[in-house]
Design an enzyme around this catalytic site. Structure first.
Site, PDB file in Angstrom:
ATOM      1  N   VAL A   1       8.845   4.960  12.385  1.00 45.61           N
ATOM      2  CA  VAL A   1       7.979   4.509  11.305  1.00 45.61           C
ATOM      3  C   VAL A   1       6.648   4.086  11.902  1.00 45.61           C
ATOM      4  O   VAL A   1       6.595   3.212  12.766  1.00 45.61           O
ATOM      5  CB  VAL A   1       8.640   3.312  10.577  1.00 45.61           C
ATOM      6  CG1 VAL A   1       7.743   2.805   9.463  1.00 45.61           C
ATOM      7  CG2 VAL A   1       9.998   3.718  10.024  1.00 45.61           C
ATOM      8  N   ASP A   2       5.598   4.739  11.479  1.00 47.49           N
ATOM      9  CA  ASP A   2       4.258   4.366  11.944  1.00 47.49           C
ATOM     10  C   ASP A   2       3.606   3.479  10.894  1.00 47.49           C
ATOM     11  O   ASP A   2       3.639   3.792   9.695  1.00 47.49           O
ATOM     12  CB  ASP A   2       3.406   5.627  12.158  1.00 47.49           C
ATOM     13  CG  ASP A   2       3.917   6.460  13.324  1.00 47.49           C
ATOM     14  OD1 ASP A   2       4.609   5.890  14.187  1.00 47.49           O
ATOM     15  OD2 ASP A   2       3.637   7.675  13.352  1.00 47.49           O
ATOM     16  N   ILE A   3       3.010   2.394  11.355  1.00 47.14           N
ATOM     17  CA  ILE A   3       2.374   1.452  10.430  1.00 47.14           C
ATOM     18  C   ILE A   3       0.904   1.321  10.804  1.00 47.14           C
ATOM     19  O   ILE A   3       0.550   1.158  11.965  1.00 47.14           O
ATOM     20  CB  ILE A   3       3.039   0.052  10.531  1.00 47.14           C
ATOM     21  CG1 ILE A   3       4.543   0.132  10.254  1.00 47.14           C
ATOM     22  CG2 ILE A   3       2.347  -0.939   9.596  1.00 47.14           C
ATOM     23  CD1 ILE A   3       4.919   0.481   8.843  1.00 47.14           C
TER      24      ILE A   3
END
Lengths: 253, 206
Positions: free
Chosen positions: A129-131
């Site tokens: 998951v890239d934030i």
């Protein structure tokens, strides 16, 4: 006692090894096989290899190359990049990869995570998951394939990924990527409290102290790229990894 | 020369790493697709990942049960279970409904932690062993030995004498077990650097 894992994260682009900064400016850092061999000799806890061009270019994983990687690894190997089907995952596992890491396919449809987990177990499938934070400082889910933020609550997506069967979550802070300026501890704290599975924090580690801070914030493991491939202020390429005794002292066991 | 170690080609397995480490330490292994071939080998490794019932149904539907029983029980040759392969040596598992091979009197149960515990499941990563008895795989005098673990269920031996080594994750859990020629390790020696190589070398040289 279970040790906290410290995991070099290697990025591939067109079969070469690169390192990015804030997901851009990919700098060539060398031949992947050579790097993997060195990391294996240094007895790294685990290795993560992500092909950052695969999903974007709609490409298949480079199985031949990945098989060579696996041949060098006497530690767990996680591969991510362009994996969209159970059949691809099966093929990767058969080559000696332990874990596949999904992002684009999982954002499209989490049922792929479930199908892989049902056949190969949850431990074999990670969701990355890239934030990225917006100008208001609000954390947004980000798609590395499109390079854009996605209008979907990120924390809920993490929970959904775990419910779908993800055995680990890889949490990456886009704004910290390659900066070596410290990890986003608030983000790690929030994510770790929300998921019952191990959280691998990535993005921003510039020192062992940063790694320790991420662990103290709830990460089960820390992954880093620049820290283990660059040396000095001019970011000369040098592959390093702390000695076991250093890590033992760091985590105070 | 006939390779000395057979690895049954169960659909639940991921064998390439196991074959690779055996070759690395000077042994010879072959992935075997027909149960009747087992008799030609001196040792067997049951390697597998995934769910317990998937593992047992792989053994049952492939016709392996008789050949494995004959290998382990009648002929008493060395047999090593790795990860799920170790759990399959036990009587049963909370994870599934099918009976296990039952060579070790043990049940496989899920990790249980107090509500609110920050301990994660699966138990994933490197951990050290507490060796519980003299054994050929992990000598007590070797000092600290660390291995890569990944599992959500663990074996509970009815006879404590079967416990070869434990590891700590919330509490002491069975990390390796053995009864005579039947041995099992919950961790992955094939993914545990020189510690795993040393263990596999000892199994090869048994």
């Amino acid at each position: 006692m279970l040790k906290h894992r410290v995991i070099p994260c290697l990025l591939m682009l067109n079969d070469g090894l690169v390192k990015t900064s804030r997901f851009a400016k990919a700098k060539y850092v060398g031949d992947p096989i050579n790097a993997i061999r060195i990391f294996s000799d240094k007895e790294v806890d685990e290795l993560m290899v992500l092909d950052i061009g695969a999903s974007r270019g709609g490409k298949e994983p480079n199985y031949e190359l990945i098989e060579q990687f696996a041949g060098e690894c006497f530690m767990p190997l996680c591969y991510g990049g362009g994996v969209r089907t159970v059949e691809q995952a099966r093929r990767l596992f058969a080559l000696g990869v332990e874990k596949v890491c999904l992002q684009s396919a999982a954002l499209d449809d989490l049922s792929i995570v479930t199908r892989i987990a049902e056949q190969f177990g949850s431990q074999s499938v990670l969701v990355s998951v890239d934030i990225k934070s917006n100008w208001l400082g609000k954390n947004l889910l980000y798609s590395s394939r499109s390079g854009k933020a996605i209008d979907r609550p990120w924390l809920q997506f993490l929970r959904d990924a775990v419910t779908a069967g993800a055995g680990e979550i890889v949490l990456n802070s886009v704004d910290r990527d390659g900066t070596m300026q410290g990890m986003d501890l608030a983000l790690i704290r929030e994510a770790s409290a929300a998921v019952p599975v191990p959280l691998v924090a990535v993005g921003g580690a510039g020192s062992l102290k940063d790694i320790k801070a991420a662990i103290d914030s709830g990460a089960s493991a820390v992954s880093a790229g620049a820290l283990f491939v660059f040396h000095g202020p001019h970011r000369a390429v040098l592959i390093t990894y702390p000695r076991y005794t250093e890590l033992e002292a760091l985590f105070g066991s | 020369m006939i390779p000395s170690i057979a690895i049954p080609a169960l659909p639940c397995g991921n064998f390439s790493s196991v074959v690779k480490i055996i070759e690395k330490v000077g042994g010879k292994a072959r992935i075997v697709t027909r149960p009747e071939e087992l008799g030609d080998f001196q040792k067997v490794i049951i390697a597998g990942v995934g769910a317990f019932d998937h593992g047992m149904s792989s053994i049952n539907s492939g016709g392996w049960l008789g050949a494995l029983n004959s290998f382990a029980i009648t002929r008493r040759r060395p047999i090593l279970g790795i990860c799920l392969g170790m759990q399959l040596l036990c009587k049963r598992s909370e994870e599934g409904a099918l009976p296990g091979l039952g060579w070790i009197d043990a049940d496989v149960v899920k990790f249980r932690f107090d509500p609110g515990s920050s301990l994660k499941i699966p138990h994933m990563g490197w951990n050290t062993l507490r060796v519980q008895k003299p054994n050929p795989l992990v000598p007590v005098e070797e000092g600290e030995q660390r291995f890569y673990f990944v599992h959500s269920y663990h074996a509970v031996c009815r006879d404590p004498v079967d416990v070869l080594a434990t590891a700590h994750h919330g509490y002491e859990v069975t990390a390796a077990l053995s009864r005579g020629n039947v041995m099992g390790v919950q961790f992955h020696p094939e993914k545990s650097h020189r510690f795993g190589m040393a263990l596999m070398r000892r199994f090869v040289e048994l």
